[in-house]
Design a protein around this motif. Structure first.
Motif, short mmCIF file in Angstrom:
data_model
loop_
_atom_site.label_atom_id
_atom_site.label_comp_id
_atom_site.label_asym_id
_atom_site.label_seq_id
_atom_site.Cartn_x
_atom_site.Cartn_y
_atom_site.Cartn_z
N THR A 246 0.82 -1.22 0.00
CA THR A 246 0.00 0.00 0.00
C THR A 246 0.85 1.27 0.00
OG1 THR A 246 -1.72 -1.18 1.19
CG2 THR A 246 -1.80 1.20 1.31
N TYR A 247 1.87 1.31 0.87
CA TYR A 247 2.64 2.55 0.99
C TYR A 247 3.38 2.90 -0.31
CZ TYR A 247 7.26 0.32 1.50
OH TYR A 247 8.43 -0.35 1.28
N LYS B 262 0.93 4.58 -2.69
CA LYS B 262 0.73 5.99 -2.35
C LYS B 262 1.92 6.82 -2.81
CE LYS B 262 0.91 9.74 0.39
NZ LYS B 262 2.10 10.57 0.65
N ARG B 263 3.11 6.29 -2.61
CA ARG B 263 4.31 7.04 -3.00
C ARG B 263 4.41 7.21 -4.52
NH1 ARG B 263 9.16 5.18 1.11
NH2 ARG B 263 8.00 5.51 3.04
N ILE C 123 -6.94 9.55 12.60
CA ILE C 123 -6.35 9.09 13.86
C ILE C 123 -6.83 10.05 14.94
CG2 ILE C 123 -4.21 8.63 15.10
CD1 ILE C 123 -4.74 6.73 12.69
N SER D 172 0.71 12.30 5.73
CA SER D 172 0.90 11.90 4.33
C SER D 172 2.23 12.38 3.76
CB SER D 172 -0.22 12.48 3.46
OG SER D 172 -1.25 11.56 3.33
N GLY E 209 5.53 10.15 4.91
CA GLY E 209 5.85 8.93 4.18
C GLY E 209 6.27 9.19 2.74
N ARG F 113 8.19 12.11 15.45
CA ARG F 113 7.36 11.63 14.35
C ARG F 113 7.13 10.12 14.46
NH1 ARG F 113 9.06 13.60 8.59
NH2 ARG F 113 8.45 15.56 9.56
N LYS G 180 4.54 9.43 17.04
CA LYS G 180 3.17 9.72 16.58
C LYS G 180 2.69 8.65 15.60
CE LYS G 180 3.68 14.72 17.07
NZ LYS G 180 2.84 15.04 18.19
N LEU H 72 1.63 5.68 17.61
CA LEU H 72 0.29 5.86 18.17
C LEU H 72 -0.76 5.67 17.08
CD1 LEU H 72 0.67 9.01 20.48
CD2 LEU H 72 0.32 6.66 21.18
N ALA H 73 -0.46 6.24 15.91
CA ALA H 73 -1.41 6.14 14.80
C ALA H 73 -1.60 4.68 14.39
CB ALA H 73 -0.92 6.96 13.62
N GLU I 90 -3.83 2.71 16.52
CA GLU I 90 -5.25 3.00 16.29
C GLU I 90 -5.74 2.45 14.94
OE1 GLU I 90 -6.26 7.01 17.44
OE2 GLU I 90 -8.04 6.98 16.16
N ASN I 91 -4.92 2.59 13.91
CA ASN I 91 -5.37 2.16 12.57
C ASN I 91 -4.15 2.03 11.67
OD1 ASN I 91 -6.45 1.88 10.02
ND2 ASN I 91 -8.07 3.37 10.32
N GLU J 169 -3.74 0.41 8.95
CA GLU J 169 -4.04 0.42 7.52
C GLU J 169 -3.94 1.84 6.96
OE1 GLU J 169 -7.15 -2.41 6.07
OE2 GLU J 169 -8.12 -0.54 5.53
N ILE J 170 -4.47 2.79 7.72
CA ILE J 170 -4.50 4.16 7.21
C ILE J 170 -3.09 4.76 7.21
CG2 ILE J 170 -4.92 5.62 9.26
CD1 ILE J 170 -6.91 5.68 6.00
N VAL J 171 -2.24 4.28 8.09
CA VAL J 171 -0.85 4.75 8.10
C VAL J 171 -0.15 4.30 6.81
CG1 VAL J 171 1.36 4.66 9.33
CG2 VAL J 171 -0.77 4.80 10.62
N GLY J 172 -0.43 3.09 6.37
CA GLY J 172 0.10 2.61 5.08
C GLY J 172 -0.46 3.43 3.93
N VAL J 173 -1.75 3.77 4.01
CA VAL J 173 -2.38 4.58 2.97
C VAL J 173 -1.71 5.96 2.89
CG1 VAL J 173 -4.52 5.84 2.45
CG2 VAL J 173 -4.61 3.41 2.99
N ALA J 174 -1.18 6.42 4.03
CA ALA J 174 -0.47 7.72 4.05
C ALA J 174 0.94 7.60 3.48
CB ALA J 174 -0.43 8.27 5.47
N ILE K 47 3.38 5.44 4.56
CA ILE K 47 4.42 5.07 5.53
C ILE K 47 4.63 3.56 5.50
CG2 ILE K 47 4.97 5.01 8.01
CD1 ILE K 47 3.30 7.74 8.06
N ASP K 48 5.87 3.16 5.47
CA ASP K 48 6.21 1.74 5.42
C ASP K 48 5.97 1.15 6.82
OD1 ASP K 48 7.28 -0.75 5.21
OD2 ASP K 48 9.28 -0.11 4.58
#
Lengths: 238, 307
Positions: A70-71, A74-75, A88, A100, A103, B183, B186, B189-190, B193-194, B196-201, B203-204
């Protein structure tokens, strides 16, 4: 720009996408419309690598990204604002958006303030709640943050899953205008999943209708759908 | 009279703080790994035991290599570097190797499968440690004797317990800064909580998983390093420690740093005073405390995860 070829996916033995073919061109605005559970979210999750495919390929800018994480997608330039916003809650609106940028491959070259100004131009109302915890924002405010999070990295393709869901009429109008701004001023391709045709009427160039995981209609004249009673039963939102 | 009471109570308090420190280091690691990876790792406590065993070797080797040639102050500094830096690093490397080979395939399985599999890993690690260090308990008090004691109310108390508490306080403050200001904190923490959404952002998430896992295992190793100079260690203590670590998690609340501090202190004091006054019920009191918290606030004292 984006091509989904013969994609098929199953969840616990139930086929949620059936040999679907979808494409989105450069600076194009496209919608996929269908009832809840028809396969719209599955289509988007497939694009983002959040749902495994039984077969088929996902191509972005000519590159086969079917097996990418996924990441990485996005990249490459795909921004995704998922259904239900999925912010979050413990982080502020600003941190949710900036995440966003954290990453990005070229993060050192990115001016975060400049990018934030860019999304504030699209959603000026965000200025007043940027430093508030995301969990304390209203639905409309959360939607602005969710779209901004997908937009701030200047994606080439923006996926918006049910962006109008639960929004007040005034905010829906603002969001439609913002989507047009994103597409016209930033040159971003936009792909919207919606259950009601009325939400995307006038916003998109092309439209797919999905039913039980299958693309049953495609048109570059979204208004023509309104003349088809059978399709209107599906996309009318009733 | 007062001096007599204090000379009796102060060691219990110091013991409580010492135990709380070790439990905090163990419980926090378990909490962030479970909170973020959703990985219920019973074997986490075995890394504390491993830290203690590696510490025994480090202390023995350092004392035999330079003990006769340098002064006590220099020797103490070398030993502290070994315990506070080298031991957590070695334990982290072992943990990382195990993560890549043993744990990775069981991520995503149901909790009961994870519990069974990681219980097997405890047995495997214990046998591994017995193979390397033998079955006898280990102890190495040289750092504590070098650090000395403090005279209070007519009795001498080892400074090591206060030192261990101080190190843990610094670690707690660093972790607080990590989660609030950095960072990576944070993102952690993210992800709790979720993810999946961190990957969508973009982030590896796999890379963040590994970093946080290494931090968690390193904290357990540090716990073992701080424990050993004050008490002997044996492989059979893994289960007792893992139960106490889960008590920290349940009482404090999953993923809460404040909760881990409060729970570790509560358990440390309950256990220490319990051991002194009602030794046969010392462990049972901890479980009663845990049951009471679960009845009153199922998410733990500071937890906000929905039950």
């Amino acid at each position: 720009m984006l091509e989904l070829d013969d994609i098929e996916a199953t969840i616990e033995g139930v086929t949620v996408l059936r040999d679907s073919n979808v494409d989105v061109g450069e600076t194009e605005s496209v919608a996929i419309v269908g009832r809840n559970g028809a396969g719209k979210t599955s289509t988007f999750r497939t694009v983002m690598g959040l749902r495994d495919l039984d077969h088929g390929t996902v191509t972005f800018r000519g590159e086969d990204i079917t097996d990418y994480e996924t990441y990485k997608r996005k990249r490459l330039g795909i921004g995704f604002a998922p259904e239900d916003r999925q912010l979050i809650s413990k982080l502020t609106a600003r941190e949710n958006i900036e995440m966003s940028l954290w990453g990005s491959d070229d993060e050192s070259d990115i001016d975060a303030d400049e990018r934030l100004s860019m999304v504030l131009d699209v959603f000026p109302a965000m200025e007043e709640f940027l430093d508030r915890a995301a969990g304390k924002l209203s639905g409309g405010q959360q939607q602005m943050v969710a779209v901004s999070r997908a937009l701030v990295s200047q994606p080439e393709l923006l996926l918006l899953d049910e962006p109008f869901e639960g929004l007040a009429p005034g905010i829906k109008k603002d969001l439609r205008e913002s989507i047009e701004t994103v597409r016209n001023d930033l040159g971003t391709s936009v792909f919207i999943a919606e259950s009601q045709l009325s939400h995307v009427r006038g916003v998109v160039d092309r439209l797919y209708v999905i039913e039980r995981g299958e693309i049953i209609a495609e048109t570059d004249d979204p208004a023509s759908i309104e003349e088809d009673e059978k399709l209107m039963e599906i996309v009318g939102g009733g | 009279m007062v001096a007599q009471v204090l000379s009796q109570q102060v060691p219990i308090v110091l013991n409580a703080l010492f135990l709380a420190s070790v439990l905090f280091l163990l419980g926090t690691g378990l909490s962030i790994i479970y909170g973020m990876l959703n990985f219920l790792n019973l074997a986490h406590a075995a890394f504390l035991i491993l830290g203690a065993y590696v510490s025994a070797t480090v202390i023995t080797e350092v004392v035999s290599a330079v003990g006769g040639t340098v002064g006590g102050g220099v020797l103490l500094v070398v030993l502290l570097v070994g315990l506070l830096v080298v031991v957590p690093a070695i334990v982290s490397v072992v943990g990382l190797t195990m993560e890549r080979t043993l744990f990775k395939p069981i991520y995503g399985l149901e909790d009961d499968y994870q519990l069974l599999a990681t219980f097997g890993v405890i047995l495997m690690m214990e046998d591994g440690m017995k193979f390397i260090w033998g079955g006898q308990p280990v102890s190495a008090t040289r750092p504590s004797t070098l650090l000395g004691g403090v005279e209070l109310f007519g009795s001498t108390f080892p400074l090591w317990t206060l030192f261990a508490t101080g190190v843990t306080a610094v670690i707690a403050a660093t972790l607080y800064y990590f989660f609030e200001e950095t960072r990576l904190g944070k993102i952690t923490l993210a992800m709790a909580e979720n993810d999946e959404i961190v990957g969508v952002a973009g982030i590896d998430t796999r890379s963040v998983h590994l970093k946080v896992y290494v931090i968690g295992v390193g904290l357990a190793g540090l716990g073992g390093a701080l424990y050993l100079p004050n008490a002997s260690m044996t492989t059979g203590l893994s289960l007792q420690f893992v139960i106490l670590a889960f008590a920290v998690l349940v009482i404090g609340g999953l993923g809460s740093l404040k909760g881990a501090i409060a729970a570790a202190l509560l358990i440390g004091f309950v256990r220490s005073f319990g051991t002194y006054y009602v030794p046969q019920l010392a462990l049972a009191i901890v479980f009663l405390l845990m049951a009471a918290v679960m009845l009153i606030k199922p998410t733990g004292l500071f937890g906000d995860i929905k039950a």
